[in-house]
Every structure is written in structure tokens, then in C-alpha cells.
Write an enzyme that holds these catalytic residues in place. Sequence first.
Site, PDB file in Angstrom:
ATOM      1  N   ARG A 113       0.846  -1.189   0.000  1.00  0.00           N
ATOM      2  CA  ARG A 113       0.000   0.000   0.000  1.00  0.00           C
ATOM      3  C   ARG A 113       0.882   1.239   0.000  1.00  0.00           C
ATOM      4  O   ARG A 113       2.068   1.173   0.310  1.00  0.00           O
ATOM      5  CB  ARG A 113      -0.946   0.019   1.200  1.00  0.00           C
ATOM      6  CG  ARG A 113      -0.243   0.107   2.550  1.00  0.00           C
ATOM      7  CD  ARG A 113      -1.236   0.151   3.698  1.00  0.00           C
ATOM      8  NE  ARG A 113      -0.558   0.308   4.984  1.00  0.00           N
ATOM      9  CZ  ARG A 113      -1.179   0.360   6.150  1.00  0.00           C
ATOM     10  NH1 ARG A 113      -2.491   0.266   6.197  1.00  0.00           N
ATOM     11  NH2 ARG A 113      -0.507   0.511   7.268  1.00  0.00           N
ATOM     12  N   CYS A 117       4.320   7.947  -5.622  1.00  0.00           N
ATOM     13  CA  CYS A 117       5.024   9.209  -5.397  1.00  0.00           C
ATOM     14  C   CYS A 117       3.995  10.303  -5.118  1.00  0.00           C
ATOM     15  O   CYS A 117       3.098  10.528  -5.938  1.00  0.00           O
ATOM     16  CB  CYS A 117       5.843   9.555  -6.630  1.00  0.00           C
ATOM     17  SG  CYS A 117       6.423  11.270  -6.681  1.00  0.00           S
ATOM     18  N   ASN A 151      -5.859   7.338   3.707  1.00  0.00           N
ATOM     19  CA  ASN A 151      -5.637   6.607   4.954  1.00  0.00           C
ATOM     20  C   ASN A 151      -4.181   6.765   5.373  1.00  0.00           C
ATOM     21  O   ASN A 151      -3.268   6.449   4.611  1.00  0.00           O
ATOM     22  CB  ASN A 151      -5.936   5.113   4.768  1.00  0.00           C
ATOM     23  CG  ASN A 151      -5.859   4.353   6.077  1.00  0.00           C
ATOM     24  OD1 ASN A 151      -6.727   4.495   6.931  1.00  0.00           O
ATOM     25  ND2 ASN A 151      -4.826   3.545   6.238  1.00  0.00           N
ATOM     26  N   GLU A 152      -3.990   7.312   6.581  1.00  0.00           N
ATOM     27  CA  GLU A 152      -2.648   7.415   7.167  1.00  0.00           C
ATOM     28  C   GLU A 152      -1.619   8.008   6.203  1.00  0.00           C
ATOM     29  O   GLU A 152      -0.623   7.385   5.842  1.00  0.00           O
ATOM     30  CB  GLU A 152      -2.171   6.050   7.669  1.00  0.00           C
ATOM     31  CG  GLU A 152      -2.993   5.526   8.828  1.00  0.00           C
ATOM     32  CD  GLU A 152      -2.457   4.213   9.392  1.00  0.00           C
ATOM     33  OE1 GLU A 152      -2.727   3.929  10.565  1.00  0.00           O
ATOM     34  OE2 GLU A 152      -1.779   3.471   8.645  1.00  0.00           O
ATOM     35  N   CYS A 160       9.430  10.925  -1.345  1.00  0.00           N
ATOM     36  CA  CYS A 160       9.878  10.273  -2.579  1.00  0.00           C
ATOM     37  C   CYS A 160      10.987  11.135  -3.170  1.00  0.00           C
ATOM     38  O   CYS A 160      10.874  12.365  -3.205  1.00  0.00           O
ATOM     39  CB  CYS A 160       8.726  10.123  -3.570  1.00  0.00           C
ATOM     40  SG  CYS A 160       9.250   9.539  -5.206  1.00  0.00           S
ATOM     41  N   CYS A 162      12.375  10.965  -6.325  1.00  0.00           N
ATOM     42  CA  CYS A 162      12.479  10.875  -7.779  1.00  0.00           C
ATOM     43  C   CYS A 162      12.613  12.266  -8.405  1.00  0.00           C
ATOM     44  O   CYS A 162      12.506  13.294  -7.731  1.00  0.00           O
ATOM     45  CB  CYS A 162      11.263  10.148  -8.348  1.00  0.00           C
ATOM     46  SG  CYS A 162       9.723  11.110  -8.294  1.00  0.00           S
ATOM     47  N   GLU A 310      -8.471   4.574  14.693  1.00  0.00           N
ATOM     48  CA  GLU A 310      -7.970   3.197  14.775  1.00  0.00           C
ATOM     49  C   GLU A 310      -7.215   3.000  16.074  1.00  0.00           C
ATOM     50  O   GLU A 310      -6.443   3.850  16.498  1.00  0.00           O
ATOM     51  CB  GLU A 310      -6.992   2.889  13.633  1.00  0.00           C
ATOM     52  CG  GLU A 310      -7.557   2.778  12.241  1.00  0.00           C
ATOM     53  CD  GLU A 310      -6.466   2.394  11.243  1.00  0.00           C
ATOM     54  OE1 GLU A 310      -5.451   1.776  11.666  1.00  0.00           O
ATOM     55  OE2 GLU A 310      -6.602   2.717  10.061  1.00  0.00           O
ATOM     56  N   TRP A 318       2.886  -5.809  13.464  1.00  0.00           N
ATOM     57  CA  TRP A 318       4.027  -5.163  12.819  1.00  0.00           C
ATOM     58  C   TRP A 318       5.176  -4.850  13.768  1.00  0.00           C
ATOM     59  O   TRP A 318       6.144  -4.205  13.385  1.00  0.00           O
ATOM     60  CB  TRP A 318       3.565  -3.872  12.140  1.00  0.00           C
ATOM     61  CG  TRP A 318       2.621  -3.028  12.953  1.00  0.00           C
ATOM     62  CD1 TRP A 318       1.258  -3.071  12.923  1.00  0.00           C
ATOM     63  CD2 TRP A 318       2.967  -2.034  13.923  1.00  0.00           C
ATOM     64  NE1 TRP A 318       0.729  -2.156  13.814  1.00  0.00           N
ATOM     65  CE2 TRP A 318       1.753  -1.502  14.430  1.00  0.00           C
ATOM     66  CE3 TRP A 318       4.175  -1.523  14.405  1.00  0.00           C
ATOM     67  CZ2 TRP A 318       1.714  -0.501  15.412  1.00  0.00           C
ATOM     68  CZ3 TRP A 318       4.150  -0.522  15.375  1.00  0.00           C
ATOM     69  CH2 TRP A 318       2.916  -0.028  15.864  1.00  0.00           C
ATOM     70  N   GLU A 358      -2.149  -8.289   7.017  1.00  0.00           N
ATOM     71  CA  GLU A 358      -2.568  -7.974   8.386  1.00  0.00           C
ATOM     72  C   GLU A 358      -3.438  -9.070   8.988  1.00  0.00           C
ATOM     73  O   GLU A 358      -4.256  -8.819   9.862  1.00  0.00           O
ATOM     74  CB  GLU A 358      -3.285  -6.626   8.404  1.00  0.00           C
ATOM     75  CG  GLU A 358      -2.351  -5.479   8.046  1.00  0.00           C
ATOM     76  CD  GLU A 358      -3.010  -4.107   8.069  1.00  0.00           C
ATOM     77  OE1 GLU A 358      -2.535  -3.247   8.829  1.00  0.00           O
ATOM     78  OE2 GLU A 358      -3.993  -3.910   7.325  1.00  0.00           O
ATOM     79  N   HIS A 361      -3.350  -9.282  12.783  1.00  0.00           N
ATOM     80  CA  HIS A 361      -3.735  -8.067  13.521  1.00  0.00           C
ATOM     81  C   HIS A 361      -5.093  -8.330  14.167  1.00  0.00           C
ATOM     82  O   HIS A 361      -6.028  -8.793  13.522  1.00  0.00           O
ATOM     83  CB  HIS A 361      -3.833  -6.897  12.543  1.00  0.00           C
ATOM     84  CG  HIS A 361      -3.898  -5.548  13.192  1.00  0.00           C
ATOM     85  ND1 HIS A 361      -4.937  -5.157  13.998  1.00  0.00           N
ATOM     86  CD2 HIS A 361      -3.048  -4.490  13.130  1.00  0.00           C
ATOM     87  CE1 HIS A 361      -4.734  -3.912  14.395  1.00  0.00           C
ATOM     88  NE2 HIS A 361      -3.583  -3.497  13.889  1.00  0.00           N
TER      89      HIS A 361
END
Length: 670
Positions: A113, A117, A151-152, A160, A162, A310, A318, A358, A361
Site C-alpha cells: 500500500r 510518489c 488513509n494514514e 519520494c 524521484c 484506529e 508489525w 494484516e 492483527h
Amino acid sequence: MSNRTLSVPGIAYGGDYNPEQWPEEVWAEDVRLMREAGVNMVSVGIFSWALMEPSEGVYDFSRMDRILGLLHENGIAADLASPTAAPPAWFFRAHPEALPVDHDGRALSYGSRQTFCPSSPAYRAAALRITGAIADRYASHPAVRMWHVHNEYGCHNAACYCDTSAASFRRWLRARYGDDLAALNHAWGTTFWSQWYYDWEEILPPRATGAVPNPTHQLDWRRFCSDELLSLYTAERDVFREAAPTIPATTNFMVMHNFDALDYWRWAPELDVVANDHYLMSADPESQIDIALSGDLMRSLAGGPWLLMEHSTGAVNWQPVNRAKTAGELRRNALAHVAHGADGICYFQWRAAKAGAEQWHSAMLPHAGTDSQIWRDVVRLGADLQALAEVRGSTGTAEVAVVWDWDARWAVELPSQPSEQLRYLEVVRAWYEPLWRTGVAVDFVRPDADLSAYKVVLAPSLYLVDDTGAANLTAFAEAGGSLAIGFHSGAVDENCHVRLGGYPGAFRELLGVRTDELFPLLPGERVALSEGGTGSLWSERVGLAGATAVTSYADGPLAGVPAVTRHGYGAGTAWYVATLPDAETLAGLLGRIRAEAGVAAGRTAPAGVEVVVRRGADADYVFVIDHAGQGAEVPVAAGSVELLSGKPTDGTVTVAPGETAVVREPRQDA
């Protein structure tokens, strides 16, 4: 913040719901069990891009139509996401240039996920296209009560390196420095090591290089990366806002542990509902302190209540070792978040996954199903939160503020500092902990915030501060406040330029001291203090310039040199703490500072029992949480009611070992 509010009654309760991972015949059981548990809101669609858009511009919303219909029929609100945190494989096959490049120049692949970039035009176009399609289809759907943008942000691709990102960085720099390359050269101090730039195109991201990169270059890069992701959030949010102007939008922050990628002071005003993800670290023996600190910071960012988007019912997947929560810990954790301002308690995720990254989890509905301790705890917590519905909207009661600044955090942890052992969060937590233990409410503030509501302001670690922030803190003390500043603060300006003339730079006059040389301590090294206790991590040769020594170093090369000083300044007082005292000594010092300023300790409670107050319009809500497992009795006002049991109290509330009580206490000033 906007006036768009979450229209879910009472305390929101639920979690991430991923029905696409399960056969459709499971969905009816899901919603039945959600109702049993008291769930009133779930987040949906967060990672559904590949299913919603199976090929470019071709949409299939039939599954989401059925999911939202089922939720609505069962009275469960939807926090509907733009699924842009996980672009599908077809997108990267068409746009391989959108894949991120790491610090070492290595191109990363898709297959997890957030493998994009943040500066990619192709990604932005695709993200806004799917967001627009979702907004158009569901803007008037009765189940949709909030938009969950992405999300997050920054969790896996905060930066990134590049060429596309380099070009975006240069555009950001030109805006920051008014298209004046000389101004950038001055700010970055590029006369050092022949780094002078004659053309904007010469400027690159701070990629891997042979020696230490320019510190201001690195700091501006951190600022840029935060702003670049923020621009993605606001672009998606605006698509939702145009389609449904009254539905609030949010995204999930990660105010926890060592995540420091984003400047949430800049982000928070852009959210209608400020939300956070928070996970405990198994190696932390007192993770309840991290819950409290992060909750207080979230409440401060939100300017009031916030939403826990969450956390976990048990183990995560993790960490090196992912421990299960102990008996009662699920409930204590959740209610501690509520105590520190959360008006919603949500988990990742509803049903534990049987496949995927996950799968180990924990979830609200675990692999073991309903015949499990987690499920029984989830159902009990749902009933608790329904009993606490009236707490929603109540606020904090702090007279003490702690200065928190992401620029200062980023700058002090750059390479080539006097000590790489100095970690921003560890120092702030060390100062926060004794306040937590004595039940003293705390807000977090920017250096330039309005401080008029506080009696005490603490700046444990403010290495970088601009002139505005320094003047604001100085004015607070001058007007009668008590200000305490930690070591290595005020040392540099907003460009990481050392403030010359001696340390602590911007605060020398205010503190009445001048340091000419720093003596950081080696790992494990301690220095004795004259009034008892020890200091670690740091020492410095402090000279008095108007201040009075409170404590001095008692041994080592600085024996007899002040380690803690006190200085009357204007109508107030300024303290300097030039080491990191041991926990007991620091608690005594902060207790003295607090007492002199007229800030009382919290309610009397045994060690390990947390007491937190949320203030409502005509009642206080007193949370008593027994982390120690010994039980407790805590005094409360006459006429109070314990909300979780519905029983009146008789001047004290009794908390069973490992349990929590929440007391509605009449306000005398209401």
C-alpha cells in the site's frame, strides 16, 4: 475547524469494515453482531480501489451499493473513504513513473500500500477521478455521515526522491523564498562546503550523499514533504466538499510513538473532524502514558474533542513481538482515550482477516469468533460508550501547556547534533510523565500560540524557534506566567542558523543565563546533582547572568556549575533545566514550579490510578482508571453519579482492580 460535524449520536463506536474480504453471505452476520456490540459507525472502502475501478475509468459500485444499503437498514453510519492509499496494479502498469524512489535512489515496486510518489501528476489525476466518482454517487446516500480521505498519509511514503519530486520541491522552494535564489542560499548557508546554487535546477532532494547533507536543506525537505501530502488531502477533500457541502471530512493522523513525518499543526485546521490512529508498543511497560500524551496532543490539535479512528483490541502484527492485551486492558485503553478527549472509539478492524499482510492483527470480531474474551470485551465496551453518551462535546481543563513543535523536532534529530541520543519525544514524555502521575491536566501548544489561559508553560525541547515564537514565550513570562525551558532550546532560528553569543540563544535574556560550551553525556553516563538525584543525557557550562542557581552539578568536569536556574522576569518567572533529571528529581522540580504558579495537583489517588476530568456545560466528568490493578477510592462531589453503573455516589467513587469509573459531578460554577 468548520461547522461540519459528525451526525452520529453519542460516542461513535466501530471500526474499519472490509466486507469485500468475505463472501456476501457473511455480511448479514456482520451487521447483526455490530448491533449486538453497539456499533454505530464503520469506515468502508478504504482499500477498495481495485474493486471499485477494475480498469481506468470503468467503475463497479455494485458491491458498495449493497454494503451501504445494508448498513443504513441496520442504523449504522458509514465513514466512506476515498480508496487512494492503495492504487491498483493496472494503474502502475500504465504509469510506472508514479512509483516512489527511496533515499538511495532505488525504485520501489507496487504490491503493498502507499506505493506512489506524492508528487506524481498521474497519481493525483487518478486519485481525484476515483474520489469524484465516489462523491457523485454517494453524496446524498443516507448512510454516509463522513468522508474518510485516503488513509494514514505519510505512513509508508512520506518522502519520494524521484525527479518528479525534485521538480515539485523546487517549485515549493521558489514559493517559500519568493523566487529569490539568493534568499535560499542565505537561508541554507550554502557558502559552506561550496554548496552555493546559481540555478534552481541545481537543487535536488537530500538524496544519499557521501557526507552529511545541509541541515536547512533537510529541514525544508521535511516541510515540503508534509505540505505535498497535505495538498493531496485538500484536493480530495474539496472534491467531496463540492459534492456534499454539509458532510464532514477527515483523515487519520498518527500521533503516536516515533511517527513524525507530518506537521499536524498545519494539517489540523483543514479537517472538519480531527482523527487519530494510536497503537501501543509492546515494549513500553507504561503505554498508558503514551495514550494520555497522544490524546492530549490530539485534543490540542482539534481545539476540543477528536475521534480515535484506529487502535487495536489486542495484538498488532508489525512489531518484533506482538503481545495480546492483558485482562481489562482493552476497556481501560478505550476509556482512557475518551478521558483525554475522544468522542469516538474505533478499531482496525471489525472482522479479523484470514488472508493478507494484516491477518495477525487483532479485530473486534477475532478469528475465534464470538466465543472469545475480545468479543465479550467489545460488547461490554459498546454498552459503556452508550452510557457515556452525554460526555460527548465536553472539553479539557488545563492550566499547564507543553510546547510541541514539529520544526523543532525535525531539526534537533538531524545528523551531526551534539548528541544523537537526544530524541525529541523521549524528552517531552519525560517532562509530561510527572504531570500525568499527579493528575495535572495538560494542553499542547505551538510556540506562537495564545498562552493567556495558562499559568505554567513548559518547553522541554525547543532547539529551533523563530523570533515570533521566542518573543511569545518571553511575553508570557513577562506578563506573570511561569515558564520552564529545557536544555538545547533556542539554539537555532527557523533556518537552523545558530543564534550567536552563547546558549540558550533566543532565551538568554529571559532565563538570565549564558552557556559558552555544551557537555552532552555519554549513553548511560550520569552526573550527580547538588540537591540530590542525577542528570543524564546532557550537561552544559551555564553562567549566571541574573538568574539564581537552584541545583548544580555535583561531580564531573562541571562540578559546581548551575544545572537548574530560576530567574524573575517581568511579573513572572523563567526556569532553565540544563540536564535531564532522573524521574523523581524532575517530578519534584516540576511540582515546585507548578505549586509556585498556583496550579494544584489533581485529585488524590493511589499510584497507578489515573484521574482525568472533562468539563461539560454544567457538569464535570471524572474518569478514574486503575492501571495498577489494586483498586481505589477517589473523592468526588456530593450529588455525583457513576455513569457506567448508573449508581449515585456518596462522596467517593470506588474502582475495582483494573476497572474504570466515570462520574458525573455537578459543577459548582455552572
